[in-house]
Scaffold this active site. Structure first.
Site, PDB file in Angstrom:
ATOM      1  N   SER A 110      29.994 -30.584   8.797  1.00 11.40           N
ATOM      2  CA  SER A 110      29.124 -29.723   9.413  1.00 11.40           C
ATOM      3  C   SER A 110      29.763 -28.500   9.445  1.00 11.40           C
ATOM      4  O   SER A 110      30.839 -28.512   9.566  1.00 11.40           O
ATOM      5  CB  SER A 110      28.569 -30.235  10.908  1.00 11.40           C
ATOM      6  OG  SER A 110      28.366 -28.783  11.487  1.00 11.40           O
ATOM      7  N   SER A 111      28.915 -27.362   9.313  1.00 11.22           N
ATOM      8  CA  SER A 111      29.537 -26.124   9.035  1.00 11.22           C
ATOM      9  C   SER A 111      30.449 -25.647  10.410  1.00 11.22           C
ATOM     10  O   SER A 111      30.938 -24.706  10.211  1.00 11.22           O
ATOM     11  CB  SER A 111      28.741 -25.049   8.686  1.00 11.22           C
ATOM     12  OG  SER A 111      27.568 -24.810   9.410  1.00 11.22           O
ATOM     13  N   CYS A 112      29.991 -26.250  11.577  1.00 15.82           N
ATOM     14  CA  CYS A 112      30.704 -25.998  12.830  1.00 15.82           C
ATOM     15  C   CYS A 112      32.177 -26.378  12.829  1.00 15.82           C
ATOM     16  O   CYS A 112      32.813 -26.092  13.875  1.00 15.82           O
ATOM     17  CB  CYS A 112      29.908 -26.307  14.003  1.00 15.82           C
ATOM     18  SG  CYS A 112      29.767 -28.097  14.003  1.00 15.82           S
ATOM     19  N   TYR A 139      31.548 -31.679  19.090  1.00 19.93           N
ATOM     20  CA  TYR A 139      30.982 -32.045  17.811  1.00 19.93           C
ATOM     21  C   TYR A 139      31.968 -31.970  16.648  1.00 19.93           C
ATOM     22  O   TYR A 139      32.188 -32.649  15.896  1.00 19.93           O
ATOM     23  CB  TYR A 139      29.662 -31.498  17.746  1.00 19.93           C
ATOM     24  CG  TYR A 139      28.808 -31.664  16.656  1.00 19.93           C
ATOM     25  CD1 TYR A 139      28.248 -33.207  16.423  1.00 19.93           C
ATOM     26  CD2 TYR A 139      28.778 -30.921  15.470  1.00 19.93           C
ATOM     27  CE1 TYR A 139      27.482 -33.292  14.987  1.00 19.93           C
ATOM     28  CE2 TYR A 139      27.989 -31.219  14.341  1.00 19.93           C
ATOM     29  CZ  TYR A 139      27.372 -32.506  14.128  1.00 19.93           C
ATOM     30  OH  TYR A 139      26.662 -32.827  13.285  1.00 19.93           O
ATOM     31  N   LYS A 143      33.648 -34.273  13.941  1.00 21.58           N
ATOM     32  CA  LYS A 143      33.537 -34.064  12.455  1.00 21.58           C
ATOM     33  C   LYS A 143      34.616 -33.726  11.722  1.00 21.58           C
ATOM     34  O   LYS A 143      34.797 -34.309  10.418  1.00 21.58           O
ATOM     35  CB  LYS A 143      32.275 -32.884  12.186  1.00 21.58           C
ATOM     36  CG  LYS A 143      30.892 -33.296  12.680  1.00 21.58           C
ATOM     37  CD  LYS A 143      30.353 -34.273  11.689  1.00 21.58           C
ATOM     38  CE  LYS A 143      29.273 -35.127  12.259  1.00 21.58           C
ATOM     39  NZ  LYS A 143      28.893 -36.077  11.163  1.00 21.58           N
ATOM     40  N   HIS A 182      17.539 -27.565  17.106  1.00 24.56           N
ATOM     41  CA  HIS A 182      18.156 -26.335  16.310  1.00 24.56           C
ATOM     42  C   HIS A 182      17.062 -25.258  16.447  1.00 24.56           C
ATOM     43  O   HIS A 182      15.938 -25.431  16.747  1.00 24.56           O
ATOM     44  CB  HIS A 182      18.568 -26.778  15.070  1.00 24.56           C
ATOM     45  CG  HIS A 182      19.820 -27.453  15.071  1.00 24.56           C
ATOM     46  ND1 HIS A 182      19.864 -28.916  14.884  1.00 24.56           N
ATOM     47  CD2 HIS A 182      21.030 -27.211  15.299  1.00 24.56           C
ATOM     48  CE1 HIS A 182      21.135 -29.486  14.651  1.00 24.56           C
ATOM     49  NE2 HIS A 182      21.727 -28.227  15.196  1.00 24.56           N
TER      50      HIS A 182
HETATM   51  P1  GDP Z   1      24.138 -23.151  16.102  1.00 17.98           P
HETATM   52  O1  GDP Z   1      23.976 -22.680  14.663  1.00 17.98           O
HETATM   53  O2  GDP Z   1      25.027 -24.140  16.273  1.00 17.98           O
HETATM   54  O3  GDP Z   1      24.430 -22.104  17.071  1.00 17.98           O
HETATM   55  O4  GDP Z   1      22.492 -23.927  16.557  1.00 17.98           O
HETATM   56  P2  GDP Z   1      21.336 -23.591  16.844  1.00 17.98           P
HETATM   57  O5  GDP Z   1      20.334 -23.715  15.777  1.00 17.98           O
HETATM   58  O6  GDP Z   1      20.699 -24.246  18.234  1.00 17.98           O
HETATM   59  O7  GDP Z   1      21.113 -21.754  17.387  1.00 17.98           O
HETATM   60  C1  GDP Z   1      21.316 -20.945  16.340  1.00 17.98           C
HETATM   61  C2  GDP Z   1      21.079 -19.473  16.868  1.00 17.98           C
HETATM   62  O8  GDP Z   1      19.590 -19.451  17.068  1.00 17.98           O
HETATM   63  C3  GDP Z   1      21.696 -19.385  18.085  1.00 17.98           C
HETATM   64  O9  GDP Z   1      22.195 -18.158  18.265  1.00 17.98           O
HETATM   65  C4  GDP Z   1      20.663 -19.553  19.189  1.00 17.98           C
HETATM   66  O10 GDP Z   1      20.864 -18.758  20.560  1.00 17.98           O
HETATM   67  C5  GDP Z   1      19.318 -18.885  18.584  1.00 17.98           C
HETATM   68  N1  GDP Z   1      18.043 -19.378  19.012  1.00 17.98           N
HETATM   69  C6  GDP Z   1      17.179 -18.565  19.377  1.00 17.98           C
HETATM   70  N2  GDP Z   1      15.816 -19.172  19.808  1.00 17.98           N
HETATM   71  C7  GDP Z   1      16.570 -20.431  19.866  1.00 17.98           C
HETATM   72  C8  GDP Z   1      15.895 -21.782  20.314  1.00 17.98           C
HETATM   73  O11 GDP Z   1      14.452 -21.403  20.951  1.00 17.98           O
HETATM   74  N3  GDP Z   1      16.202 -23.037  20.477  1.00 17.98           N
HETATM   75  C9  GDP Z   1      17.842 -22.727  19.774  1.00 17.98           C
HETATM   76  N4  GDP Z   1      18.425 -24.045  19.644  1.00 17.98           N
HETATM   77  N5  GDP Z   1      18.432 -21.803  19.334  1.00 17.98           N
HETATM   78  C10 GDP Z   1      17.518 -20.487  19.510  1.00 17.98           C
END
Ligand code: GDP
Length: 315
Positions: A110-112, A139, A143, A182
């Site tokens: 994963s990229s994280c 996580y 990974k 996500h």
């Molecule tokens: P990340 O890439 O590991 O941070 O995973 P996410 O896909 O959960 O979040 C990506 C970004 O989208 C973060 O900055 C979140 O705060 C933002 N975000 C905005 N609205 C939402 C939402 O409704 N759900 C989630 N999961 N992220 C959101």
């Protein structure tokens, strides 16, 4: 070097997930015998069960797409499940694959895995050069262990085990549960709800300024099959598009696709996560692979899938 998948027993571990189901679609027509195991058949967090199932079915090629995954909230609130399940799955499958003489294995990271403040776009060799993003470090640690297992088994035993690091993924079969998902499935579900109920605004988590790169899962599946065939090496390989957008831009695009004309509001009480996560995909491009599905087109396809599956998603 080119591995021929035709006639091989190919196991997609995690075939019900976003990535595994895309791999099954992609592998249809390749002439391989596809193997799958449901959770009821084999609990991949158990070494004995995993070895027994692999010993019975004898896969020759393995895609490790099984994992406990989730968005920023899920990672933040279920750290023990994320680290335990993913360490166990990687350790069990990779060790059994070595013992049983699997010809080729691809592990999905994963990229994280990269440091929170890695240089952007992030090259493969940024791994373990700095501190991880705290919202998903458990996580990420699991990974990183999976990637290092592939490298270690290659070095000590000569196993042809490789690993790929996809950027943020989306597409049909995603998890649309607002607390676990996500950002893309969450925004699709929220905008759809707003259009259906006539709401005048949608809440977007965080500040809207973080930047993310998004890859359609059908492109990822194609890249994984490409790497399985063409790549053999010590280093993990980044898989992405090489372009990113802000969360605000993403929300505007999802709004357009879903047909929402109201206002975006940003909820500062929710975490932003890492400020930017864009992969350097030069190695993958040099090997001869590029993405095909642009973000807006991919979001349209995903929204179509969401609409067609609303009943089952409501559960
Ligand atoms: P990340 O890439 O590991 O941070 O995973 P996410 O896909 O959960 O979040 C990506 C970004 O989208 C973060 O900055 C979140 O705060 C933002 N975000 C905005 N609205 C939402 C939402 O409704 N759900 C989630 N999961 N992220 C959101």
């Amino acid at each position: 070097m080119k591995i021929d998948l035709a006639g091989k027993r190919v196991w997609v571990a995690g075939h019900r997930g976003l990535v595994g189901s895309a791999l099954l679609r992609r592998l249809q027509g390749e002439g391989c015998a596809l193997l799958t195991a449901s959770h009821a058949q084999v609990d991949l967090t158990r070494q004995d069960r995993t070895e027994e199932w692999m010993g019975d079915t004898r896969p020759q090629v393995v895609f490790v797409a099984a994992a406990t995954v989730g968005g920023i909230h899920a990672n933040n609130t279920r750290p023990a499940e994320f680290i335990h399940n993913n360490l166990a799955i990687a350790n069990n499958i990779i060790h059994a694959a070595h013992r049983l003489g699997v010809e080729k294995l691809l592990y999905m990271g994963s990229s994280c895995i990269y440091p929170r403040l890695a240089p952007q776009p992030i090259p493969e060799d940024a791994l373990l050069t700095g501190c991880l993003e705290p919202t998903n470090e458990f996580y990420a640690v699991s990974k990183i262990a999976g990637i290092k297992l592939c490298t270690a088994y290659r070095r000590q035993y000569g196993c042809d085990f490789i690993s790929a690091q996809p950027t943020n993924l989306y597409g049909p079969g995603d998890n649309f549960d607002l607390t676990q998902s996500h950002v893309i499935p969450a925004l699709i579900a929220k905008f759809h709800q707003a259009v259906t109920t006539g709401a005048d605004h949608v809440m977007v988590w965080g500040s809207g300024t973080p930047r993310r790169e998004f890859l359609h899962v059908d492109d990822l599946a194609d890249a994984l099959v490409f790497l399985m065939r063409h790549y053999e090496g010590d280093s993990h390989i980044n898989v992405g598009t090489g372009t990113d957008v802000t969360i605000r831009e993403l929300a505007e695009t999802v709004g357009r696709v879903v047909g929402f004309q109201g206002e975006l509001r940003f909820d500062a009480s929710k975490p932003d996560g890492t400020p930017r996560k864009l992969l350097n995909v030069d190695r993958l491009n040099a090997l001869g692979w590029r993405y095909r599905v642009g973000l807006e087109e991919g979001l349209r396809r995903t929204y179509q899938w969401f609409l067609a599956n609303l009943d089952s998603l409501r559960g």
